[in-house]
Design a protein around this motif. Structure first.
Motif, PDB file in Angstrom:
ATOM      1  N   GLN A 233       0.839  -1.198   0.000  1.00 15.63           N
ATOM      2  CA  GLN A 233       0.000   0.000   0.000  1.00 15.63           C
ATOM      3  C   GLN A 233       0.869   1.242   0.000  1.00 15.63           C
ATOM      4  O   GLN A 233       1.784   1.350   0.814  1.00 15.63           O
ATOM      5  N   PRO A 234       0.615   2.180  -0.882  1.00 15.07           N
ATOM      6  CA  PRO A 234      -0.325   2.083  -1.997  1.00 15.07           C
ATOM      7  C   PRO A 234       0.213   1.144  -3.075  1.00 15.07           C
ATOM      8  O   PRO A 234       1.427   0.948  -3.168  1.00 15.07           O
ATOM      9  N   SER A 284       2.449  -5.144  -5.526  1.00 17.36           N
ATOM     10  CA  SER A 284       3.888  -4.850  -5.608  1.00 17.36           C
ATOM     11  C   SER A 284       4.340  -4.701  -7.055  1.00 17.36           C
ATOM     12  O   SER A 284       3.668  -5.150  -7.992  1.00 17.36           O
ATOM     13  N   LYS A 285       5.495  -4.085  -7.236  1.00  6.54           N
ATOM     14  CA  LYS A 285       6.100  -4.000  -8.566  1.00  6.54           C
ATOM     15  C   LYS A 285       6.424  -5.395  -9.081  1.00  6.54           C
ATOM     16  O   LYS A 285       6.303  -5.671 -10.284  1.00  6.54           O
TER      17      LYS A 285
END
Length: 367
Positions: A233-234, A284-285
Protein backbone atom coordinates in the motif's frame (compact mmCIF):
# COMPACT_ATOMS: atom_id res chain seq x y z
CA UNK A 1 77.54 -49.43 7.26
CA UNK A 2 78.27 -45.98 5.87
CA UNK A 3 79.24 -47.56 2.55
CA UNK A 4 75.98 -49.52 2.40
CA UNK A 5 73.99 -46.38 3.17
CA UNK A 6 75.71 -44.49 0.36
CA UNK A 7 74.92 -47.26 -2.11
CA UNK A 8 71.24 -47.27 -1.05
CA UNK A 9 71.00 -43.54 -1.80
CA UNK A 10 72.99 -43.60 -5.02
CA UNK A 11 71.57 -41.61 -7.98
CA UNK A 12 71.26 -44.76 -10.08
CA UNK A 13 69.02 -46.49 -7.57
CA UNK A 14 66.84 -43.39 -7.19
CA UNK A 15 66.46 -43.15 -10.96
CA UNK A 16 65.40 -46.79 -11.17
CA UNK A 17 62.93 -46.33 -8.32
CA UNK A 18 61.42 -43.22 -9.95
CA UNK A 19 61.19 -44.98 -13.32
CA UNK A 20 59.40 -47.97 -11.77
CA UNK A 21 57.05 -45.66 -9.87
CA UNK A 22 56.29 -43.62 -13.02
CA UNK A 23 55.68 -46.79 -15.05
CA UNK A 24 53.36 -48.10 -12.35
CA UNK A 25 51.41 -44.86 -12.24
CA UNK A 26 51.17 -44.77 -16.03
CA UNK A 27 49.89 -48.36 -16.09
CA UNK A 28 47.34 -47.56 -13.37
CA UNK A 29 46.18 -44.52 -15.35
CA UNK A 30 45.82 -46.56 -18.56
CA UNK A 31 43.91 -49.32 -16.77
CA UNK A 32 41.66 -46.80 -14.98
CA UNK A 33 40.81 -44.96 -18.16
CA UNK A 34 40.27 -48.22 -20.03
CA UNK A 35 37.80 -49.21 -17.30
CA UNK A 36 35.95 -45.89 -17.63
CA UNK A 37 35.76 -46.22 -21.42
CA UNK A 38 34.51 -49.81 -21.33
CA UNK A 39 31.88 -49.17 -18.66
CA UNK A 40 31.00 -45.81 -20.26
CA UNK A 41 29.12 -44.22 -17.34
CA UNK A 42 27.48 -41.49 -19.48
CA UNK A 43 26.60 -43.62 -22.55
CA UNK A 44 28.86 -41.56 -24.78
CA UNK A 45 31.48 -44.09 -25.93
CA UNK A 46 30.65 -45.98 -29.18
CA UNK A 47 32.84 -49.02 -28.39
CA UNK A 48 31.83 -49.63 -24.74
CA UNK A 49 30.39 -52.77 -23.17
CA UNK A 50 26.71 -53.57 -23.87
CA UNK A 51 25.44 -52.68 -20.39
CA UNK A 52 22.05 -51.37 -19.31
CA UNK A 53 22.98 -47.91 -18.03
CA UNK A 54 21.00 -45.45 -15.93
CA UNK A 55 21.37 -42.44 -13.67
CA UNK A 56 23.52 -43.45 -10.71
CA UNK A 57 24.08 -40.17 -8.83
CA UNK A 58 21.20 -38.14 -7.42
CA UNK A 59 22.48 -34.62 -8.04
CA UNK A 60 24.36 -35.20 -11.31
CA UNK A 61 21.55 -35.04 -13.87
CA UNK A 62 23.69 -32.89 -16.17
CA UNK A 63 25.94 -35.89 -16.78
CA UNK A 64 23.29 -38.59 -17.15
CA UNK A 65 20.31 -36.90 -18.81
CA UNK A 66 21.82 -36.35 -22.29
CA UNK A 67 21.84 -40.14 -22.75
CA UNK A 68 18.26 -40.27 -21.48
CA UNK A 69 17.26 -37.51 -23.91
CA UNK A 70 18.67 -39.52 -26.83
CA UNK A 71 16.69 -42.68 -26.13
CA UNK A 72 14.40 -43.37 -29.07
CA UNK A 73 11.53 -44.81 -27.01
CA UNK A 74 10.57 -41.37 -25.70
CA UNK A 75 8.44 -38.98 -27.75
CA UNK A 76 7.52 -36.46 -25.02
CA UNK A 77 9.63 -34.59 -22.47
CA UNK A 78 9.50 -32.37 -19.40
CA UNK A 79 12.04 -29.52 -19.43
CA UNK A 80 12.79 -27.52 -16.30
CA UNK A 81 14.50 -27.59 -12.93
CA UNK A 82 13.76 -29.02 -9.48
CA UNK A 83 10.36 -27.30 -9.44
CA UNK A 84 9.04 -29.98 -11.82
CA UNK A 85 11.23 -32.98 -11.00
CA UNK A 86 8.38 -34.55 -9.03
CA UNK A 87 5.93 -34.44 -11.95
CA UNK A 88 5.25 -38.02 -12.99
CA UNK A 89 5.89 -38.91 -16.65
CA UNK A 90 3.75 -42.04 -16.36
CA UNK A 91 0.69 -40.06 -15.21
CA UNK A 92 1.07 -37.63 -18.11
CA UNK A 93 1.47 -40.49 -20.54
CA UNK A 94 -1.65 -42.30 -19.36
CA UNK A 95 -3.87 -39.24 -19.75
CA UNK A 96 -2.24 -37.22 -22.54
CA UNK A 97 -0.67 -40.00 -24.56
CA UNK A 98 2.97 -40.36 -25.49
CA UNK A 99 5.96 -41.90 -23.76
CA UNK A 100 7.29 -39.19 -21.46
CA UNK A 101 10.73 -38.59 -19.96
CA UNK A 102 11.44 -36.10 -17.16
CA UNK A 103 14.60 -34.16 -18.09
CA UNK A 104 14.31 -31.53 -15.34
CA UNK A 105 17.65 -30.83 -13.66
CA UNK A 106 18.21 -29.31 -10.24
CA UNK A 107 18.84 -25.55 -10.40
CA UNK A 108 19.04 -25.63 -14.20
CA UNK A 109 19.36 -22.17 -15.75
CA UNK A 110 17.18 -21.31 -18.74
CA UNK A 111 20.29 -21.80 -20.91
CA UNK A 112 20.90 -25.29 -19.48
CA UNK A 113 17.25 -26.15 -20.02
CA UNK A 114 17.61 -25.11 -23.64
CA UNK A 115 20.65 -27.38 -24.00
CA UNK A 116 18.88 -30.54 -22.82
CA UNK A 117 15.83 -29.56 -24.89
CA UNK A 118 18.07 -29.41 -27.97
CA UNK A 119 19.53 -32.84 -27.30
CA UNK A 120 16.02 -34.28 -27.12
CA UNK A 121 14.81 -32.37 -30.20
CA UNK A 122 17.76 -33.31 -32.40
CA UNK A 123 17.38 -36.99 -31.62
CA UNK A 124 13.64 -37.38 -32.19
CA UNK A 125 11.93 -36.98 -35.53
CA UNK A 126 8.53 -37.21 -33.88
CA UNK A 127 7.86 -35.21 -30.72
CA UNK A 128 4.33 -35.53 -29.38
CA UNK A 129 4.54 -33.32 -26.26
CA UNK A 130 6.87 -30.87 -24.57
CA UNK A 131 6.20 -29.41 -21.12
CA UNK A 132 8.36 -26.50 -19.92
CA UNK A 133 8.30 -25.44 -16.27
CA UNK A 134 8.49 -21.64 -15.99
CA UNK A 135 9.82 -19.84 -12.92
CA UNK A 136 11.97 -16.85 -11.96
CA UNK A 137 14.83 -18.01 -14.20
CA UNK A 138 12.64 -17.29 -17.22
CA UNK A 139 10.86 -14.15 -16.05
CA UNK A 140 13.33 -12.15 -13.95
CA UNK A 141 15.81 -10.57 -16.31
CA UNK A 142 18.89 -10.55 -14.08
CA UNK A 143 18.97 -14.36 -14.27
CA UNK A 144 18.45 -14.58 -18.04
CA UNK A 145 22.13 -14.81 -19.00
CA UNK A 146 23.23 -16.73 -15.90
CA UNK A 147 24.38 -20.00 -17.44
CA UNK A 148 25.75 -21.49 -14.25
CA UNK A 149 23.18 -21.93 -11.50
CA UNK A 150 23.29 -25.51 -10.26
CA UNK A 151 26.56 -26.18 -12.12
CA UNK A 152 28.02 -23.23 -10.14
CA UNK A 153 30.48 -22.37 -12.94
CA UNK A 154 30.21 -22.74 -16.71
CA UNK A 155 33.13 -25.17 -16.52
CA UNK A 156 30.93 -27.37 -14.33
CA UNK A 157 28.48 -27.92 -17.20
CA UNK A 158 29.55 -30.93 -19.35
CA UNK A 159 29.01 -29.24 -22.73
CA UNK A 160 30.80 -32.12 -24.50
CA UNK A 161 27.80 -34.35 -23.75
CA UNK A 162 25.36 -31.88 -25.34
CA UNK A 163 27.04 -30.82 -28.56
CA UNK A 164 27.00 -32.55 -31.95
CA UNK A 165 30.74 -33.15 -32.12
CA UNK A 166 31.49 -36.92 -31.87
CA UNK A 167 35.18 -36.17 -31.52
CA UNK A 168 34.88 -35.02 -27.91
CA UNK A 169 32.55 -37.71 -26.56
CA UNK A 170 35.10 -39.62 -24.48
CA UNK A 171 34.60 -38.92 -20.77
CA UNK A 172 37.39 -37.25 -18.81
CA UNK A 173 39.55 -39.30 -16.48
CA UNK A 174 38.83 -37.98 -13.02
CA UNK A 175 37.51 -39.24 -9.70
CA UNK A 176 33.93 -38.47 -10.72
CA UNK A 177 34.11 -40.59 -13.87
CA UNK A 178 35.75 -43.45 -11.96
CA UNK A 179 33.13 -43.35 -9.22
CA UNK A 180 30.26 -43.23 -11.72
CA UNK A 181 31.79 -46.10 -13.71
CA UNK A 182 31.96 -48.30 -10.60
CA UNK A 183 28.38 -47.39 -9.67
CA UNK A 184 27.22 -48.03 -13.23
CA UNK A 185 28.91 -51.44 -13.37
CA UNK A 186 27.64 -52.45 -9.93
CA UNK A 187 24.08 -51.47 -10.88
CA UNK A 188 24.22 -53.24 -14.25
CA UNK A 189 25.49 -56.45 -12.62
CA UNK A 190 22.87 -56.29 -9.87
CA UNK A 191 25.43 -55.86 -7.09
CA UNK A 192 23.95 -52.44 -6.29
CA UNK A 193 20.25 -51.66 -6.14
CA UNK A 194 18.89 -49.51 -8.95
CA UNK A 195 17.81 -46.26 -7.31
CA UNK A 196 16.61 -44.10 -10.19
CA UNK A 197 13.80 -44.35 -12.69
CA UNK A 198 14.36 -45.16 -16.35
CA UNK A 199 12.11 -42.21 -17.31
CA UNK A 200 14.05 -39.57 -15.37
CA UNK A 201 11.57 -39.44 -12.50
CA UNK A 202 13.37 -39.55 -9.18
CA UNK A 203 12.31 -38.57 -5.68
CA UNK A 204 15.10 -36.16 -4.78
CA UNK A 205 13.56 -34.79 -1.58
CA UNK A 206 14.03 -36.22 1.90
CA UNK A 207 11.88 -39.20 2.94
CA UNK A 208 8.39 -38.11 3.95
CA UNK A 209 8.96 -39.80 7.33
CA UNK A 210 11.48 -37.02 8.08
CA UNK A 211 9.03 -34.22 7.28
CA UNK A 212 8.51 -31.61 10.03
CA UNK A 213 5.94 -28.87 9.52
CA UNK A 214 7.74 -26.47 11.87
CA UNK A 215 10.97 -26.84 9.91
CA UNK A 216 9.13 -26.32 6.61
CA UNK A 217 7.50 -23.16 7.98
CA UNK A 218 10.87 -21.89 9.13
CA UNK A 219 12.08 -22.15 5.54
CA UNK A 220 8.90 -20.61 4.12
CA UNK A 221 8.32 -17.76 6.55
CA UNK A 222 11.60 -17.50 8.44
CA UNK A 223 9.50 -18.39 11.48
CA UNK A 224 7.89 -21.52 12.92
CA UNK A 225 4.54 -19.72 12.71
CA UNK A 226 2.80 -18.64 9.49
CA UNK A 227 2.83 -14.97 8.58
CA UNK A 228 0.08 -13.09 6.76
CA UNK A 229 0.64 -11.86 3.23
CA UNK A 230 0.44 -8.08 3.42
CA UNK A 231 -0.50 -6.25 0.20
CA UNK A 232 1.68 -3.32 -0.78
CA UNK A 233 0.00 0.00 0.00
CA UNK A 234 -0.32 2.08 -2.00
CA UNK A 235 -0.19 -0.37 -4.91
CA UNK A 236 2.66 0.06 -7.38
CA UNK A 237 1.68 1.46 -10.77
CA UNK A 238 3.27 1.05 -14.16
CA UNK A 239 1.97 2.25 -17.49
CA UNK A 240 1.47 -0.10 -20.43
CA UNK A 241 4.39 1.36 -22.36
CA UNK A 242 6.77 0.87 -19.44
CA UNK A 243 5.48 -2.67 -18.83
CA UNK A 244 6.11 -3.59 -22.46
CA UNK A 245 9.64 -2.21 -22.11
CA UNK A 246 10.49 -4.44 -19.14
CA UNK A 247 13.54 -6.56 -20.05
CA UNK A 248 12.90 -10.31 -20.02
CA UNK A 249 15.70 -11.55 -22.19
CA UNK A 250 15.21 -15.26 -21.41
CA UNK A 251 11.86 -15.31 -23.20
CA UNK A 252 13.40 -15.03 -26.72
CA UNK A 253 15.25 -18.25 -25.80
CA UNK A 254 11.88 -19.85 -25.04
CA UNK A 255 10.48 -18.47 -28.29
CA UNK A 256 13.36 -20.02 -30.23
CA UNK A 257 12.73 -23.39 -28.59
CA UNK A 258 9.05 -23.25 -29.59
CA UNK A 259 9.89 -22.24 -33.15
CA UNK A 260 12.19 -25.23 -33.58
CA UNK A 261 9.46 -27.69 -32.69
CA UNK A 262 7.18 -29.24 -35.33
CA UNK A 263 3.72 -27.64 -35.41
CA UNK A 264 2.23 -31.03 -34.54
CA UNK A 265 3.97 -31.04 -31.15
CA UNK A 266 1.67 -30.14 -28.29
CA UNK A 267 3.41 -27.72 -25.92
CA UNK A 268 2.47 -27.08 -22.29
CA UNK A 269 3.99 -23.98 -20.69
CA UNK A 270 3.56 -24.37 -16.96
CA UNK A 271 4.06 -21.64 -14.34
CA UNK A 272 5.19 -23.62 -11.32
CA UNK A 273 3.36 -23.52 -7.95
CA UNK A 274 5.55 -21.55 -5.56
CA UNK A 275 4.21 -21.42 -2.03
CA UNK A 276 1.81 -18.46 -1.79
CA UNK A 277 4.05 -16.59 0.67
CA UNK A 278 6.90 -16.67 -1.86
CA UNK A 279 4.79 -15.36 -4.72
CA UNK A 280 4.74 -11.67 -5.58
CA UNK A 281 2.91 -9.62 -2.99
CA UNK A 282 -0.39 -8.10 -4.15
CA UNK A 283 0.09 -4.53 -5.27
CA UNK A 284 3.89 -4.85 -5.61
CA UNK A 285 6.10 -4.00 -8.57
CA UNK A 286 7.12 -7.65 -8.56
CA UNK A 287 3.49 -8.62 -9.18
CA UNK A 288 3.44 -6.32 -12.22
CA UNK A 289 6.62 -7.97 -13.56
CA UNK A 290 5.21 -11.48 -13.14
CA UNK A 291 1.91 -10.54 -14.77
CA UNK A 292 3.80 -9.05 -17.70
CA UNK A 293 5.86 -12.22 -18.04
CA UNK A 294 2.69 -14.31 -18.10
CA UNK A 295 1.19 -11.98 -20.72
CA UNK A 296 4.24 -12.39 -22.97
CA UNK A 297 4.22 -16.18 -22.59
CA UNK A 298 0.55 -16.19 -23.63
CA UNK A 299 1.49 -14.11 -26.66
CA UNK A 300 4.16 -16.68 -27.62
CA UNK A 301 1.58 -19.44 -27.28
CA UNK A 302 -0.91 -17.54 -29.41
CA UNK A 303 1.67 -17.00 -32.15
CA UNK A 304 2.61 -20.66 -32.26
CA UNK A 305 -0.71 -22.43 -31.76
CA UNK A 306 -1.07 -25.94 -30.33
CA UNK A 307 0.20 -24.58 -27.03
CA UNK A 308 -1.30 -24.49 -23.54
CA UNK A 309 -0.30 -22.02 -20.83
CA UNK A 310 -1.17 -23.17 -17.32
CA UNK A 311 -0.71 -20.94 -14.28
CA UNK A 312 -0.20 -22.75 -10.98
CA UNK A 313 1.65 -19.75 -9.51
CA UNK A 314 -1.48 -18.40 -7.86
CA UNK A 315 -2.89 -18.30 -4.34
CA UNK A 316 -4.89 -21.50 -4.14
CA UNK A 317 -5.68 -24.34 -1.72
CA UNK A 318 -2.55 -26.06 -3.03
CA UNK A 319 -0.13 -23.15 -2.56
CA UNK A 320 -1.54 -21.89 0.75
CA UNK A 321 -1.28 -25.25 2.54
CA UNK A 322 2.06 -25.23 4.36
CA UNK A 323 2.15 -29.02 4.78
CA UNK A 324 2.33 -29.36 1.00
CA UNK A 325 5.86 -27.94 0.96
CA UNK A 326 9.37 -28.67 2.15
CA UNK A 327 10.31 -25.03 1.61
CA UNK A 328 9.12 -22.00 -0.36
CA UNK A 329 9.46 -23.75 -3.77
CA UNK A 330 9.64 -27.51 -3.34
CA UNK A 331 6.51 -29.53 -2.69
CA UNK A 332 6.19 -33.05 -1.27
CA UNK A 333 5.89 -36.19 -3.41
CA UNK A 334 2.12 -36.54 -2.94
CA UNK A 335 1.64 -32.99 -4.26
CA UNK A 336 3.83 -33.82 -7.26
CA UNK A 337 1.43 -36.66 -8.06
CA UNK A 338 -1.52 -34.29 -7.57
CA UNK A 339 -0.02 -31.68 -9.90
CA UNK A 340 0.63 -34.36 -12.53
CA UNK A 341 -3.08 -35.18 -12.45
CA UNK A 342 -4.09 -31.52 -12.48
CA UNK A 343 -1.97 -30.80 -15.56
CA UNK A 344 -3.71 -33.54 -17.49
CA UNK A 345 -7.08 -32.28 -16.21
CA UNK A 346 -6.34 -28.74 -17.33
CA UNK A 347 -5.15 -29.81 -20.79
CA UNK A 348 -7.93 -32.26 -21.53
CA UNK A 349 -10.85 -30.29 -20.05
CA UNK A 350 -9.71 -26.74 -20.90
CA UNK A 351 -11.65 -25.70 -17.77
CA UNK A 352 -10.09 -23.71 -14.90
CA UNK A 353 -9.72 -25.38 -11.51
CA UNK A 354 -9.29 -24.05 -8.00
CA UNK A 355 -5.54 -24.76 -8.06
CA UNK A 356 -4.71 -23.40 -11.52
CA UNK A 357 -5.71 -20.92 -14.21
CA UNK A 358 -5.74 -21.63 -17.91
CA UNK A 359 -4.12 -18.64 -19.59
CA UNK A 360 -4.17 -20.15 -23.07
CA UNK A 361 -5.53 -23.35 -24.61
CA UNK A 362 -4.51 -25.25 -27.69
CA UNK A 363 -6.89 -25.74 -30.59
CA UNK A 364 -9.77 -28.04 -29.61
CA UNK A 365 -8.76 -30.71 -32.14
CA UNK A 366 -5.54 -31.29 -30.17
CA UNK A 367 -7.27 -31.73 -26.81
Amino acid sequence: SSTSSSEDLSPGRWRRFCAILAAGLAMLTVLSYGFVLLVDPYSSVPFSLPLERSEVALHQQRLFYPALARKPEFDSALIGNSNIRLIRPDILGRSLGGHWVNLAMNAASSWEQEQIFEVFRRNHEQIDNILVGLDYLWCIDRYADQRAVGARTEAGFPAWLYDENPGNDLPPLNLGSLEHAWLQLGTALGVLDKQFGDDGYTVFTQPQSEYQLARARQKIYGSSKPKPIKPVQPPAKMGAKKRRALPMSALPRLQGMLERLPPTTRVILFFVPYHSYYQARPGSKNEIIWNECKRRVVKLADQRGNTHVLDFMIRSPLTTTDSNYWDHKHYIVAVGDQISELITEAVTSAQPGEDYRILHSAAPDRL
